[in-house]
Design an enzyme around this catalytic site. Structure first.
Site, mmCIF file in Angstrom:
data_model
loop_
_atom_site.group_PDB
_atom_site.id
_atom_site.type_symbol
_atom_site.label_atom_id
_atom_site.label_comp_id
_atom_site.label_asym_id
_atom_site.label_seq_id
_atom_site.Cartn_x
_atom_site.Cartn_y
_atom_site.Cartn_z
ATOM 1 N N ASN A 120 -4.491 -5.311 -4.168
ATOM 2 C CA ASN A 120 -3.389 -4.940 -3.272
ATOM 3 C C ASN A 120 -3.872 -3.907 -2.262
ATOM 4 O O ASN A 120 -4.695 -3.033 -2.570
ATOM 5 C CB ASN A 120 -2.150 -4.457 -4.044
ATOM 6 C CG ASN A 120 -2.400 -3.309 -4.996
ATOM 7 O OD1 ASN A 120 -3.482 -3.166 -5.562
ATOM 8 N ND2 ASN A 120 -1.396 -2.478 -5.197
ATOM 9 N N GLU A 157 -2.163 -1.386 0.476
ATOM 10 C CA GLU A 157 -0.886 -0.840 0.950
ATOM 11 C C GLU A 157 -1.006 -0.235 2.342
ATOM 12 O O GLU A 157 -2.114 -0.090 2.887
ATOM 13 C CB GLU A 157 -0.386 0.204 -0.066
ATOM 14 C CG GLU A 157 -0.116 -0.448 -1.424
ATOM 15 C CD GLU A 157 0.518 0.486 -2.430
ATOM 16 O OE1 GLU A 157 0.566 1.718 -2.188
ATOM 17 O OE2 GLU A 157 0.963 -0.032 -3.478
ATOM 18 N N GLU A 175 -2.762 -10.956 -5.194
ATOM 19 C CA GLU A 175 -2.823 -12.421 -5.269
ATOM 20 C C GLU A 175 -2.911 -13.034 -3.872
ATOM 21 O O GLU A 175 -3.678 -13.967 -3.623
ATOM 22 C CB GLU A 175 -1.579 -12.969 -5.976
ATOM 23 C CG GLU A 175 -1.396 -12.474 -7.394
ATOM 24 C CD GLU A 175 -0.591 -11.184 -7.485
ATOM 25 O OE1 GLU A 175 -0.741 -10.302 -6.604
ATOM 26 O OE2 GLU A 175 0.167 -11.047 -8.453
#
Ligand code: THU
Length: 138
Positions: free
Chosen positions: A42, A44, A55
């Site tokens: 991930n 951010e 994913e």
């Protein structure tokens, strides 16, 4: 393909996660039908909305490199400890947006492998996690 390798790579990828806002680190390892593993974490953003899940990072990497068919994905995630290190102590199922993105490229029997970091694995198919999914195909 030994799915243990896929799971280990998902756990390793949590260390690459950029999560200064949620402090929740996710890693993914996506097995293409070309036999290659496409990893993701991930990433951010200060504006929150532009953040990307692990994913989807893996799917977008794969598609942009020419792979559009997939067999399985392994996912690991958890909150960081006091030193900022990811702690994998529970299963981390994919969010709804990532399930929909997977459905764009994967069959209903595509495998989704979750690890809680202790060696326990939960295995689902995409059909189980996204039943009656929307698609333009008839
Ligand atoms: N996250 C993922 O990377 N994958 C998921 O399927 C669920 C959530 C990320 C998004 C955000 O950076 C952090 O985990 C907390 O929601």
């Amino acid at each position: 393909m030994d799915y243990k390798l896929l799971i280990d790579q998902a756990i390793e990828m949590t260390a690459r996660s950029y999560a200064p806002y949620s402090h929740f680190h996710v890693g993914a390892a996506l097995l293409g039908k070309d036999g290659k593993i496409y990893t993701g974490c991930n990433v951010e953003n200060a504006a929150y909305g532009p953040s990307n899940c692990a994913e989807r990072t893996a799917v977008f990497k794969a598609v942009s490199e020419g792979c559009r068919e997939f067999e399985a994905i392994a996912i690991a995630g958890g909150p960081e400890d006091d030193t900022g290190k990811p702690q994998i102590k529970d299963f981390c199922p994919p969010c709804g947006v990532c399930r929909q993105v997977l459905a764009e490229f994967c069959d209903k029997d595509f495998k989704i492998l979750l690890t809680d970091g202790t060696g326990q694995i939960k295995e689902f198919t995409l059909g189980q996690l996204l039943p009656e999914s929307f698609s333009l195909e008839k």
